[in-house]
Design a protein around this motif. Structure first.
Motif, PDB file in Angstrom:
ATOM      1  N   PRO A   1       0.828  -1.211   0.000  1.00 38.88           N
ATOM      2  CA  PRO A   1       0.000   0.000   0.000  1.00 38.88           C
ATOM      3  C   PRO A   1       0.859   1.255   0.000  1.00 38.88           C
ATOM      4  CG  PRO A   1       0.129  -0.879   2.207  1.00 38.88           C
ATOM      5  CD  PRO A   1       0.870  -1.849   1.315  1.00 38.88           C
ATOM      6  N   GLN A   2       0.244   2.360  -0.365  1.00 35.50           N
ATOM      7  CA  GLN A   2       0.954   3.635  -0.324  1.00 35.50           C
ATOM      8  C   GLN A   2       1.204   4.054   1.121  1.00 35.50           C
ATOM      9  OE1 GLN A   2      -1.172   6.995  -1.956  1.00 35.50           O
ATOM     10  NE2 GLN A   2       0.745   8.003  -2.485  1.00 35.50           N
ATOM     11  N   HIS A   3       0.198   3.905   1.943  1.00 33.25           N
ATOM     12  CA  HIS A   3       0.305   4.275   3.350  1.00 33.25           C
ATOM     13  C   HIS A   3      -0.105   3.081   4.196  1.00 33.25           C
ATOM     14  CE1 HIS A   3       0.862   8.469   2.324  1.00 33.25           C
ATOM     15  NE2 HIS A   3      -0.152   8.363   1.503  1.00 33.25           N
ATOM     16  N   LEU A   4       0.579   2.901   5.293  1.00 39.31           N
ATOM     17  CA  LEU A   4       0.260   1.802   6.189  1.00 39.31           C
ATOM     18  C   LEU A   4       0.236   2.335   7.609  1.00 39.31           C
ATOM     19  CD1 LEU A   4      -0.108  -1.315   6.458  1.00 39.31           C
ATOM     20  CD2 LEU A   4       2.328  -1.397   6.932  1.00 39.31           C
ATOM     21  N   SER A   5      -0.859   2.089   8.287  1.00 38.61           N
ATOM     22  CA  SER A   5      -0.895   2.455   9.698  1.00 38.61           C
ATOM     23  C   SER A   5      -0.422   1.241  10.492  1.00 38.61           C
ATOM     24  CB  SER A   5      -2.300   2.869  10.128  1.00 38.61           C
ATOM     25  OG  SER A   5      -3.211   1.834   9.879  1.00 38.61           O
ATOM     26  N   VAL A   6       0.454   1.496  11.429  1.00 40.53           N
ATOM     27  CA  VAL A   6       1.063   0.422  12.206  1.00 40.53           C
ATOM     28  C   VAL A   6       0.484   0.450  13.616  1.00 40.53           C
ATOM     29  CG1 VAL A   6       3.239  -0.531  13.055  1.00 40.53           C
ATOM     30  CG2 VAL A   6       3.158   0.592  10.829  1.00 40.53           C
TER      31      VAL A   6
ATOM     32  N   LEU B   1       8.468  -3.019   2.890  1.00 40.13           N
ATOM     33  CA  LEU B   1       7.288  -3.790   2.461  1.00 40.13           C
ATOM     34  C   LEU B   1       7.439  -4.273   1.015  1.00 40.13           C
ATOM     35  CD1 LEU B   1       4.393  -1.684   3.995  1.00 40.13           C
ATOM     36  CD2 LEU B   1       5.252  -3.892   4.784  1.00 40.13           C
ATOM     37  N   LEU B   2       7.966  -3.397   0.156  1.00 41.20           N
ATOM     38  CA  LEU B   2       8.185  -3.796  -1.236  1.00 41.20           C
ATOM     39  C   LEU B   2       9.213  -4.912  -1.322  1.00 41.20           C
ATOM     40  CD1 LEU B   2       7.666  -3.465  -4.229  1.00 41.20           C
ATOM     41  CD2 LEU B   2       9.336  -1.601  -4.255  1.00 41.20           C
ATOM     42  N   ARG B   3      10.285  -4.788  -0.564  1.00 44.22           N
ATOM     43  CA  ARG B   3      11.319  -5.826  -0.566  1.00 44.22           C
ATOM     44  C   ARG B   3      10.724  -7.174  -0.123  1.00 44.22           C
ATOM     45  NH1 ARG B   3      14.909  -2.889   1.415  1.00 44.22           N
ATOM     46  NH2 ARG B   3      16.060  -2.489  -0.487  1.00 44.22           N
ATOM     47  N   ARG B   4       9.926  -7.149   0.930  1.00 45.13           N
ATOM     48  CA  ARG B   4       9.285  -8.383   1.411  1.00 45.13           C
ATOM     49  C   ARG B   4       8.311  -8.950   0.389  1.00 45.13           C
ATOM     50  NH1 ARG B   4       7.979  -6.825   7.681  1.00 45.13           N
ATOM     51  NH2 ARG B   4      10.140  -6.818   8.366  1.00 45.13           N
ATOM     52  N   ALA B   5       7.583  -8.076  -0.288  1.00 48.93           N
ATOM     53  CA  ALA B   5       6.640  -8.539  -1.309  1.00 48.93           C
ATOM     54  C   ALA B   5       7.381  -9.247  -2.441  1.00 48.93           C
ATOM     55  CB  ALA B   5       5.830  -7.365  -1.855  1.00 48.93           C
ATOM     56  N   VAL B   6       8.487  -8.652  -2.885  1.00 48.27           N
ATOM     57  CA  VAL B   6       9.274  -9.253  -3.968  1.00 48.27           C
ATOM     58  C   VAL B   6       9.868 -10.583  -3.517  1.00 48.27           C
ATOM     59  CG1 VAL B   6      11.337  -8.960  -5.389  1.00 48.27           C
ATOM     60  CG2 VAL B   6       9.724  -7.053  -5.101  1.00 48.27           C
ATOM     61  N   GLU B   7      10.341 -10.643  -2.290  1.00 47.28           N
ATOM     62  CA  GLU B   7      10.953 -11.871  -1.771  1.00 47.28           C
ATOM     63  C   GLU B   7       9.929 -12.943  -1.405  1.00 47.28           C
ATOM     64  OE1 GLU B   7      13.260 -10.342   1.474  1.00 47.28           O
ATOM     65  OE2 GLU B   7      14.799  -9.513   0.145  1.00 47.28           O
TER      66      GLU B   7
ATOM     67  N   LEU C   1       2.046  -9.289  -7.857  1.00 40.47           N
ATOM     68  CA  LEU C   1       2.371  -8.181  -6.971  1.00 40.47           C
ATOM     69  C   LEU C   1       1.535  -6.978  -7.374  1.00 40.47           C
ATOM     70  CD1 LEU C   1       6.280  -8.274  -6.762  1.00 40.47           C
ATOM     71  CD2 LEU C   1       4.620  -9.434  -5.332  1.00 40.47           C
ATOM     72  N   ILE C   2       0.847  -6.406  -6.390  1.00 41.14           N
ATOM     73  CA  ILE C   2       0.050  -5.203  -6.578  1.00 41.14           C
ATOM     74  C   ILE C   2       0.736  -4.117  -5.744  1.00 41.14           C
ATOM     75  CG2 ILE C   2      -2.235  -4.163  -6.332  1.00 41.14           C
ATOM     76  CD1 ILE C   2      -2.152  -6.572  -8.260  1.00 41.14           C
ATOM     77  N   VAL C   3       1.255  -3.087  -6.404  1.00 41.26           N
ATOM     78  CA  VAL C   3       2.120  -2.122  -5.735  1.00 41.26           C
ATOM     79  C   VAL C   3       1.596  -0.709  -5.959  1.00 41.26           C
ATOM     80  CG1 VAL C   3       4.481  -1.259  -5.537  1.00 41.26           C
ATOM     81  CG2 VAL C   3       4.085  -3.664  -6.144  1.00 41.26           C
ATOM     82  N   ASP C   4       1.174  -0.053  -4.874  1.00 39.40           N
ATOM     83  CA  ASP C   4       0.752   1.341  -4.964  1.00 39.40           C
ATOM     84  C   ASP C   4       1.988   2.222  -4.970  1.00 39.40           C
ATOM     85  OD1 ASP C   4      -0.891   3.564  -5.126  1.00 39.40           O
ATOM     86  OD2 ASP C   4      -2.234   2.888  -3.529  1.00 39.40           O
TER      87      ASP C   4
END
Length: 153
Positions: free
Chosen positions: A77-82, A96-102, A108-111
């Motif tokens: 997502p573009q923004h993530l509340s933790v 998050l992108l690195r984890r998605a790729v791995e 993969l759906i990437v904002d």
């Protein structure tokens, strides 16, 4: 493979058709409010479409099938509340992108990343997206830097 056929979503997206094959990256671009994130949410099965259909590997995405397909997807997502108590450093966009790729997910759906973004971070994002396609993932990303396969909303 991700296919959208004559997809209409509210007043934002009208009769959009596109195909994203295995190992292919398609970028979505457009001005703020043009429907980029809305499109991603529809592909995730989180919001309904008004017309047309979305299929993944030839299977129709429906409200009942969406949970099954989401297990095969990685979403950045573009923004993530933790929530309190979680490490916010582990939840930044690049991690998050690195984890998605791995994750070795097939789709993969990437904002788009939150602004501002440094040139170094943009290059890292580009490298990660290329790596995902090199391993055969289907990638749909809100990213105006993708020039070869660009859909403008």
């Amino acid at each position: 493979m991700l296919e959208l056929h004559n997809v209409t979503i509210g007043q934002l997206i009208h009769s959009l058709s596109l195909t994203v094959g295995d190992g292919q990256l398609v970028g979505i671009s457009g001005s703020q409010g043009s429907g980029k994130t809305t499109l991603l949410r529809a592909v995730l099965g989180l919001i309904p479409i008004d017309a047309g259909h979305i299929s993944i590997d030839g299977e129709l995405l429906t409200p009942k099938s969406a949970p099954y397909f989401r297990r095969q997807m990685a979403y950045v997502p573009q923004h993530l509340s933790v929530p309190e108590g979680y490490n916010k450093l582990d939840a930044n966009y690049l991690s998050l992108l690195r984890r998605a790729v791995e994750s070795d997910k097939s789709l993969l759906i990437v904002d788009e990343p939150p602004q501002p973004v440094s040139e170094d971070d943009l290059q890292t994002i580009d490298q990660l997206l290329r790596h995902a396609t090199q391993r055969g993932a289907t990638v749909l990303a809100v990213n105006s830097r993708i020039m070869q396969n660009q859909v403008r909303l």
